[in-house]
Design a protein around this motif. Structure first.
Motif, short mmCIF file in Angstrom:
data_model
loop_
_atom_site.label_atom_id
_atom_site.label_comp_id
_atom_site.label_asym_id
_atom_site.label_seq_id
_atom_site.Cartn_x
_atom_site.Cartn_y
_atom_site.Cartn_z
N GLU A 78 0.83 -1.22 0.00
CA GLU A 78 0.00 0.00 0.00
C GLU A 78 0.86 1.26 0.00
N ALA A 79 2.07 1.19 0.51
CA ALA A 79 2.96 2.36 0.50
C ALA A 79 3.28 2.82 -0.91
N ARG A 80 3.09 1.92 -1.89
CA ARG A 80 3.42 2.23 -3.26
C ARG A 80 2.18 2.57 -4.11
N LEU A 81 1.00 2.47 -3.54
CA LEU A 81 -0.22 2.72 -4.29
C LEU A 81 -0.54 4.20 -4.33
N LYS A 82 -1.11 4.65 -5.44
CA LYS A 82 -1.56 6.03 -5.55
C LYS A 82 -2.86 6.17 -4.78
#
Length: 421
Positions: free
Chosen positions: A417-421
């Motif tokens: 989730e840290a990489r999701l927009k």
């Protein structure tokens, strides 16, 4: 050896030899001593078990030259041709690394990498085995292994058999040591002052070698724990009794616990083969070994038809299988379990042992149900490759996070989730 009917008790009549408690303790003690004392322990064990006192274990170039002078040029040519056949066969096993790409930019693949180093054990004792050198070394070199270390117990003259050294040189081994037994396996696994450790150990040996390989497994890889040799022959009334008997004995002479089994649809052939076995036995140089194997682990089974015979063979899952019938190729598709399959009258098992090209290091003790012959792949490892694109992450990240939470791994979910927009 006797003639039997096929029933539910059909087997190779042998259990896997796990060694005695005393043998296991002895092997553990040898390994511990080699790990602690290195070369000093190797010298002591070589003097104790091989009755040879050696200052230097490494085989010299002079010893290899001496080996070439000790064998005939015809033998050198035969070994060279056998090596070429084995190399050609194993080169066909090479598989490249591969990559695939998806429209969203994701790349997935597999990277094939040879092992850095391999140790090859070549047994000594009752016979010398140049063929074992070729079968273990050539697939490793074909796979791309850079460092191959060969070990073998010295004779009472402090040397290795000339044929073994010639085969090693032809195969391409550059590092050879005169040390055998459990102590050699320990040196390959953990290293000494002279012998640097390897990543994998292959090759057959006696019960102490087998137990040592089992003991070091996990710290290094091994090929298998090989049992005594086996041959199963599937034959009908077109087979010749003297040839079938000779093939059964070809494996019986290996070891007192070798297994030789004929499954046939012809009672006449069964009776003639039984007679032939006992005619030929007295004329073998290794008749004592072969007789013990035939008496304890030899059998002839009579089947009602080929379907029952094939079922019996699949139940046995023999190391070597000869099919000597009117149409052997027609039966090939029905065979599910066998280490190596020899089709027709002229495909006698020794053809595969020495010259044809396929590997003769094969699964024993019924493990052909789930194991394969030694191959190039045994000297390689595979790495998965994942290059996930931003688009793929945005499309699938939430699904991945939900899967992680299903397993109770919150940090996994948050890493995505840290990489999701």
């Amino acid at each position: 050896m006797e003639i039997l009917q096929i029933d539910d008790t059909l087997s190779l009549k042998r259990t896997v030899d796990g060694g005695t408690e005393e043998q296991r303790k002895a092997v553990k003690a040898i390994i511990s001593e080699v790990r602690a004392a290195g070369d000093q322990a190797l010298r002591a064990f070589t003097e104790k078990f091989d009755a040879v006192k050696l200052d230097d274990f490494r085989v010299t170039e002079e010893e290899i030259l001496e080996a070439y002078h000790a064998v005939s040029s015809a033998v050198v040519e035969i070994i060279t041709e056998a090596a070429a056949n084995i190399r050609t066969y194993h080169e066909k096993q090479l598989r490249p690394s591969w990559m695939t790409t998806a429209e969203n930019g994701t790349m997935l693949g597999q990277k094939v990498t040879p092992l850095d180093s391999v140790g090859v054990y070549v047994p000594g004792g009752t016979a010398a085995y140049p063929s074992s050198v070729l079968m273990n070394v050539i697939p490793a070199i074909t796979a791309g292994v850079e460092r191959i270390v060969m070990v073998s117990p010295p004779g009472q003259d402090g040397k290795l058999p000339p044929g073994v050294l010639v085969a090693a040189d032809i195969a391409g081994v550059k590092e050879i040591y005169k040390v055998g037994g459990a102590q050699a396996i320990a040196a390959l696994a953990y290293g000494t002052e002279t012998i640097k450790p390897v990543d994998k150990i292959t090759g057959p040996g006696n019960i102490f070698v087998a137990l040592a390989k089992r003991e070091v497994f996990g710290d290094v890889a091994i090929d298998m724990i090989a049992g005594p040799s086996e041959i199963g022959i599937l034959a009908d009334d077109t087979a010749r009794a003297n040839e079938i008997a000779a093939d059964l004995l070809s494996q019986a002479e290996h070891d007192p616990r070798a297994c030789a089994v004929l499954v046939t649809t012809s009672r006449t052939l069964a009776e003639n083969v039984l007679d032939e076995v006992y005619k030929q036995l007295p004329h073998l140089p290794r008749k004592d070994i072969a007789t013990e194997a035939i008496e304890n682990f030899g059998a002839i089974y009579v089947a009602d038809d080929l379907e029952e015979a094939v079922g019996a063979i699949n139940q046995l899952a023999p190391e070597h299988l000869e099919i000597v019938t009117e149409n052997p190729v027609g039966l090939l598709g029905k065979i599910k379990h066998a280490g190596a399959i020899f089709l027709g009258r002229y495909s006698s098992e020794p053809v595969g042992d020495y010259f044809a090209g396929p590997n003769h290091v094969l699964p024993t003790n019924g493990t052909a149900r789930f194991s394969s012959p030694l191959s190039v792949e045994d000297f390689q490892k595979k790495s998965s490759i994942i290059l996930y694109s931003e688009q793929a992450m945005n499309e699938n990240g939430a699904k991945i996070a939900e899967f992680a939470r299903l397993e109770g791994l919150e940090a996994h979910a948050r890493a995505v989730e840290a990489r999701l927009k």
